[in-house]
Design a protein around this motif. Structure first.
Motif, PDB file in Angstrom:
ATOM      1  N   ALA A  75      41.883  39.481  46.341  1.00 37.60           N
ATOM      2  CA  ALA A  75      41.339  40.076  44.938  1.00 37.60           C
ATOM      3  C   ALA A  75      40.938  38.734  44.163  1.00 37.60           C
ATOM      4  CB  ALA A  75      42.219  41.150  44.211  1.00 37.60           C
ATOM      5  N   ASP A  76      40.020  38.913  43.234  1.00 38.25           N
ATOM      6  CA  ASP A  76      39.813  37.823  42.484  1.00 38.25           C
ATOM      7  C   ASP A  76      39.472  38.441  40.814  1.00 38.25           C
ATOM      8  OD1 ASP A  76      38.462  34.828  41.995  1.00 38.25           O
ATOM      9  OD2 ASP A  76      36.726  36.106  41.434  1.00 38.25           O
ATOM     10  N   VAL A  77      40.248  37.997  40.045  1.00 38.15           N
ATOM     11  CA  VAL A  77      40.837  38.781  38.875  1.00 38.15           C
ATOM     12  C   VAL A  77      40.914  37.739  37.676  1.00 38.15           C
ATOM     13  CG1 VAL A  77      41.433  40.941  40.136  1.00 38.15           C
ATOM     14  CG2 VAL A  77      42.979  39.053  39.265  1.00 38.15           C
ATOM     15  N   THR A  78      40.592  38.435  36.474  1.00 37.00           N
ATOM     16  CA  THR A  78      41.329  37.738  35.315  1.00 37.00           C
ATOM     17  C   THR A  78      42.453  38.439  34.696  1.00 37.00           C
ATOM     18  OG1 THR A  78      39.933  38.648  33.626  1.00 37.00           O
ATOM     19  CG2 THR A  78      39.156  36.406  34.541  1.00 37.00           C
ATOM     20  N   LYS A  85      39.677  47.663  34.671  1.00 32.53           N
ATOM     21  CA  LYS A  85      40.621  47.164  34.077  1.00 32.53           C
ATOM     22  C   LYS A  85      42.151  48.040  34.398  1.00 32.53           C
ATOM     23  CE  LYS A  85      37.113  47.695  30.341  1.00 32.53           C
ATOM     24  NZ  LYS A  85      36.286  48.538  31.229  1.00 32.53           N
ATOM     25  N   ARG A 128      38.069  47.999  41.983  1.00 29.92           N
ATOM     26  CA  ARG A 128      39.323  48.278  41.089  1.00 29.92           C
ATOM     27  C   ARG A 128      40.284  49.118  41.854  1.00 29.92           C
ATOM     28  NH1 ARG A 128      41.844  52.727  40.237  1.00 29.92           N
ATOM     29  NH2 ARG A 128      39.838  54.028  40.314  1.00 29.92           N
ATOM     30  N   TYR A 184      42.648  33.153  35.062  1.00 27.25           N
ATOM     31  CA  TYR A 184      41.852  33.238  36.228  1.00 27.25           C
ATOM     32  C   TYR A 184      42.676  32.982  37.432  1.00 27.25           C
ATOM     33  CZ  TYR A 184      38.137  32.621  39.893  1.00 27.25           C
ATOM     34  OH  TYR A 184      37.506  32.730  40.923  1.00 27.25           O
ATOM     35  N   GLN A 198      43.594  34.772  41.787  1.00 26.91           N
ATOM     36  CA  GLN A 198      43.367  35.457  43.135  1.00 26.91           C
ATOM     37  C   GLN A 198      44.595  36.003  43.562  1.00 26.91           C
ATOM     38  OE1 GLN A 198      42.315  31.851  42.712  1.00 26.91           O
ATOM     39  NE2 GLN A 198      40.571  32.858  42.050  1.00 26.91           N
ATOM     40  N   VAL A 225      44.791  43.311  34.079  1.00 24.08           N
ATOM     41  CA  VAL A 225      44.033  42.721  35.252  1.00 24.08           C
ATOM     42  C   VAL A 225      42.631  43.353  35.034  1.00 24.08           C
ATOM     43  CG1 VAL A 225      44.122  42.470  37.679  1.00 24.08           C
ATOM     44  CG2 VAL A 225      46.263  42.709  36.177  1.00 24.08           C
ATOM     45  N   ASP A 232      42.039  46.715  44.386  1.00 25.94           N
ATOM     46  CA  ASP A 232      43.067  45.872  43.837  1.00 25.94           C
ATOM     47  C   ASP A 232      44.291  46.378  43.403  1.00 25.94           C
ATOM     48  OD1 ASP A 232      40.856  44.169  44.505  1.00 25.94           O
ATOM     49  OD2 ASP A 232      40.371  43.834  42.429  1.00 25.94           O
ATOM     50  N   THR A 247      38.866  43.346  37.067  1.00 25.59           N
ATOM     51  CA  THR A 247      38.397  43.184  38.416  1.00 25.59           C
ATOM     52  C   THR A 247      37.091  43.554  38.647  1.00 25.59           C
ATOM     53  OG1 THR A 247      38.675  45.495  39.474  1.00 25.59           O
ATOM     54  CG2 THR A 247      40.863  44.300  38.984  1.00 25.59           C
TER      55      THR A 247
END
Length: 815
Positions: A535-538, A494, A556, A523, A525, A549, A559, A551
């Motif tokens: 990175a692939d995150v919300t 987080k 973490r 959602y 990238q 963010v 990112d 991860t």
């Protein structure tokens, strides 16, 4: 002796095979002002006593690419430099003594074919024909790689050093680095001592190739390089009459490897319980040193070897060797730009595969340094995967006892490390243990992977077939598909991004649109300049000036570092807040019903639709719920401050009893996401996978200007896709998929699975993998016949570009 210059474009610290390779490859790219400093003499740390085994096949496609490159380089180096490297392609044989190991090496053989490596599965009798000295009793199978080989480690390093000098590099021995100077996030130079002379070199970049000194060199620059030296044993026999060149032989079930060398036999060991060395630091005068013999420690390996190769019983021992090598917490080496600094690079911690890795690692790092971006996915070895705590000396001491032996241990799916456990625990840890949780570890986090039931032993029983938790996962998947499941997601990273430029910064660094209402979840990238996925995150908008963010746990730091490096002049503060909140996922058709029992908040589609967050009361405390899912069901992630986390768990678990709530683990999450076709960062999507080819174009908003990767996305839209990420399901429900299994299209290998898991709801093993499709429509891609190679057996598969489970996401958005 020449003194160092006053300035260099790059200073490389360490003159083992790795440092020499980095210097060689930088000069090949035309770099001038390359300076390599070696504290004593070239190769005098670990390189000089390495066994020099050179294999092509590694665990992933890109690591194999680097190993193949090394071997090709060493084949040509002698002609280029005039230094004999002793490189011989004598082939290698790995034998299995159990059915489990046979499946492992046959899966590796299938993987090798997908990676373009020549490999042959051979029987015990065929092993005997190639290696007459071997007792083939108990041999269940073997693989042979004809292009594997061996070389002279010291001379390979000296050839690379000579090649670097020919390219203009300065290679200085007996020049010790005594300090590293810094300004902000950049190193500015190094202090050195050469005899009684001392001085300073200013430098644009510094590379830590310090080997077992790499941890200490990193500390000088404020950089974490987790590795620890261990004792590594081998013996060399007296000359054996009539002994001729043989393939390199590995017998991992007996922790042993064998190499014929000039009519003698070398026997080395990777024993299960290793001996860490130099807890109080490496002696200052260490140079070409051996460590004391410990015959008692080596004796069990030798006893088994004498039975496996009876001629050893007659051969005298010429040398009993014990020398130190460095090992990392996960048995993968460290490569890349250190997270703490923006111009300090690392290539260290090679876990006994330094000779076969050096050529490729040096090439990859040189390309990265030149371009400023990775040449291809190096996630397996990128130093940013290491967590700050992993530099702790007590942790490294404990973990290194195990990692040496793991090189030859059975590499079972889901195998967990046994040492240095329990460092990071979520606020729900004790509650989960009490309810039968079986813990795994990722990035130091203890995570519930599955739950034992009905007096079942809460521990793994490893096999390549269905493991002892297979039925447990089936029940956990059924719970989230038909009722409600609850699992701990606290380990996910987080990162809070806050400041007056937060919206503008997020819109620059990410592909999504973040100028959204407070409470909206995006959602998204983070892309590189080639459109690859970093990175692939919300991303959740918490306020006008703050975003959260979220991860994957393992990325973490990477990112957060990516965001820090692209912060530029944006007025934002980027903070890791992972430990501040516990997170419970409540997933399944009855998720809303459970939350309504513990909170007066409104969880309807009207108030809290999919992709939004809201603050709620929960029990007697407070929480924030995010309506998102990684399992493809109606559900919420419940974020609760760590002080109230235990209360939140108790309230939710107790209220869920009437509904039959089931505690679930990470294995369930992986199986469910696979059915839904959700991507896993590091496997299905990496920095070299284009976001459009990954099927994630919907998450990229090209109508906004000037975000990283925008041009590459637009270019790909113009030129068309060269590959597509496809979902597979085996038609036979029995075989299991893990990852890297070859994919065959109309009988020809076209790729491999990037990830695999069992689809318990859909009734078969499933996987994701890229299929080349240049000039083809989606319909044409799907019209072919597909098979997946499972340990040498081709199994028919059905394929889809849309998720096989709930393709329209109607369950996720249920009212």
């Amino acid at each position: 002796m020449a003194l160092p210059p006053s300035h260099a474009r790059v200073v490389i610290i360490g003159g083992g095979v790795i440092g020499c390779s980095v210097a060689y490859h930088l000069t090949k790219q035309g770099w001038k002002d390359v300076v390599l400093l070696e504290r004593k003499q070239l190769t005098s740390g670990t390189t000089w006593h390495a066994a020099g085994l050179i294999a092509q096949l590694r665990a992933t496609a890109n690591m194999t690419k680097l190993a193949k490159y090394s071997q090709e380089l060493y084949g040509n180096l002698e002609a280029e430099t005039g230094v004999a490297t002793g490189f011989k392609r004598c082939g290698s044989i790995t034998v299995a003594l159990t059915e489990e190991r046979r499946e492992e090496i046959y899966r590796q053989a299938a993987m090798a074919r997908a990676f373009g490596v020549d490999v042959e599965e051979i029987s015990a009798q065929e092993v005997k024909a190639r290696y007459e000295h071997l007792n083939i009793k108990d041999v269940t199978g073997a693989v042979y790689l004809d292009k594997d080989g061996q070389g002279d480690p010291a001379n390979i390093a000296l050839a690379l050093a000579k090649g670097a000098r020919q390219g203009g590099a300065k290679v200085l021995e007996r020049t010790c680095v005594t300090g590293i100077t810094r300004a902000g996030r950049r190193v500015t130079g190094v202090d050195w001592a050469q005899g009684t002379e001392t001085g300073h070199i200013t430098a644009d970049m510094v590379v830590n190739c310090g080997g077992m000194w790499g941890h200490e060199v990193g500390r000088m620059a404020g950089v974490n390089v987790p590795l620890h030296a261990c004792e590594h044993f081998y013996i060399v026999t007296e000359a054996i009459a009539g002994l001729t060149q043989l393939p390199v032989l590995r017998v991992p079930d007996e922790c042993a490897y064998y190499k014929e060398d000039a009519g003698k036999m070398l026997l080395g060991a990777f024993e299960p319980n290793a001996k860490p060395w130099a807890m109080k630091g490496i002696p200052a005068d260490f140079e070409f040193d051996q460590l004391p013999e410990d015959f008692d420690h080596f004796e069990p390996i030798l006893e088994a070897a004498v039975e496996r190769m009876p001629m050893l019983a007659e051969a005298g021992i010429h040398t009993f060797f014990n020398g130190p090598e460095s090992f990392t917490p996960d048995d993968a080496y460290h490569l890349g730009l250190a997270p703490e600094m923006d111009n300090f690079w690392v290539a260290a911690g090679f876990n006994s595969i330094g000779i076969q890795s050096a050529g490729g690692a040096g090439m990859a790092l040189a390309h990265w340094m030149e371009a400023g971006e990775k040449p291809f996915d190096l996630g397996d070895v990128d130093i940013s995967r290491m967590q700050p705590f992993q530099g702790n000396k007590t942790y490294l001491f404990e973990r290194s006892k195990e990692t040496l032996g793991l090189l030859y241990a059975d590499h079972f799916p889901f195998r967990q490390k046994a040492t240095a456990r329990g460092v990071r625990r979520t606020p729900f840890h004790e509650h989960l243990i009490r309810h039968g949780a079986v813990m795994g570890e990722l990035a130091g986090w203890e995570r519930a992977n599955w739950f034992a039931v009905n007096n079942q032993k809460p521990e793994y029983e490893y096999t390549w077939k269905r493991q002892n938790f297979f039925a447990n996962i089936a029940e956990e998947v059924a719970a989230v598909r038909t009722n409600v499941g609850m699992y701990d997601m606290s380990s996910f990273g987080k990162i809070r991004v806050e400041g007056r430029d937060a919206v503008a910064f997020m819109n620059h660094v990410g592909g999504g649109q973040y100028d959204v209402p407070v409470g909206k979840i995006v959602y998204t990238q983070f892309l590189n300049h080639q459109g690859g996925i970093e990175a692939d995150v919300t991303v959740t908008r918490l306020s006008e000036t703050a975003f959260l963010v979220v991860t994957p746990a393992a990325t973490r730091l990477a990112d957060q570092t990516w965001m820090m490096r692209h912060r530029g002049d944006f007025n934002v503060v980027i903070t890791d807040v992972t430990a501040g909140e516990g997170v419970l996922a409540i997933m399944g058709p009855n998720a809303r019903k459970l939350l309504q029992q513990v909170s007066p908040a409104d969880f309807s589609n009207e108030v809290n639709p999919f992709g939004t967050a809201q603050e709620i009361e929960l029990g007697m405390g407070l929480a924030r719920v995010h309506r998102v899912t990684y399992v493809g069901e109606l559900g919420w992630e419940v974020y609760v401050s760590s002080d109230m986390a235990a209360h939140a768990f108790e309230v939710l678990h107790e209220a869920g009893q009437d509904l039959g709530v089931k505690l679930c683990g990470m294995h369930m999450m992986d199986c469910a996401r696979m059915e839904k076709g959700f991507r896993h960062f590091g496997h299905d999507i990496t920095c070299e996978d284009h976001v459009l080819e990954a099927g994630l174009g919907f998450a990229v908003k090209t109508d906004k200007p000037d975000f990283i990767g925008r041009d590459a996305v637009l270019r790909k839209k113009d030129t068309g896709l060269e590959s597509r990420l496809v979902q597979f399901r085996l038609k036979d429900p029995e075989p299991l998929l893990y990852h890297n299994e070859p994919v065959l299209r109309n009988g020809e290998i076209v790729g491999f699975l990037s990830s695999g898991a069992y689809g318990h709801h859909l009734g078969g093993a499933m996987g994701l993998g890229y299929v080349p499709c240049a000039g083809e429509t989606a319909a044409e891609v799907l019209a072919s016949d597909y098979e997946v190679d499972v340990a040498g057996v081709r199994v028919a598969a059905e394929v889809s570009l849309k998720p096989m489970y709930d393709p329209k996401s109607e369950r996720v958005k249920a009212g």
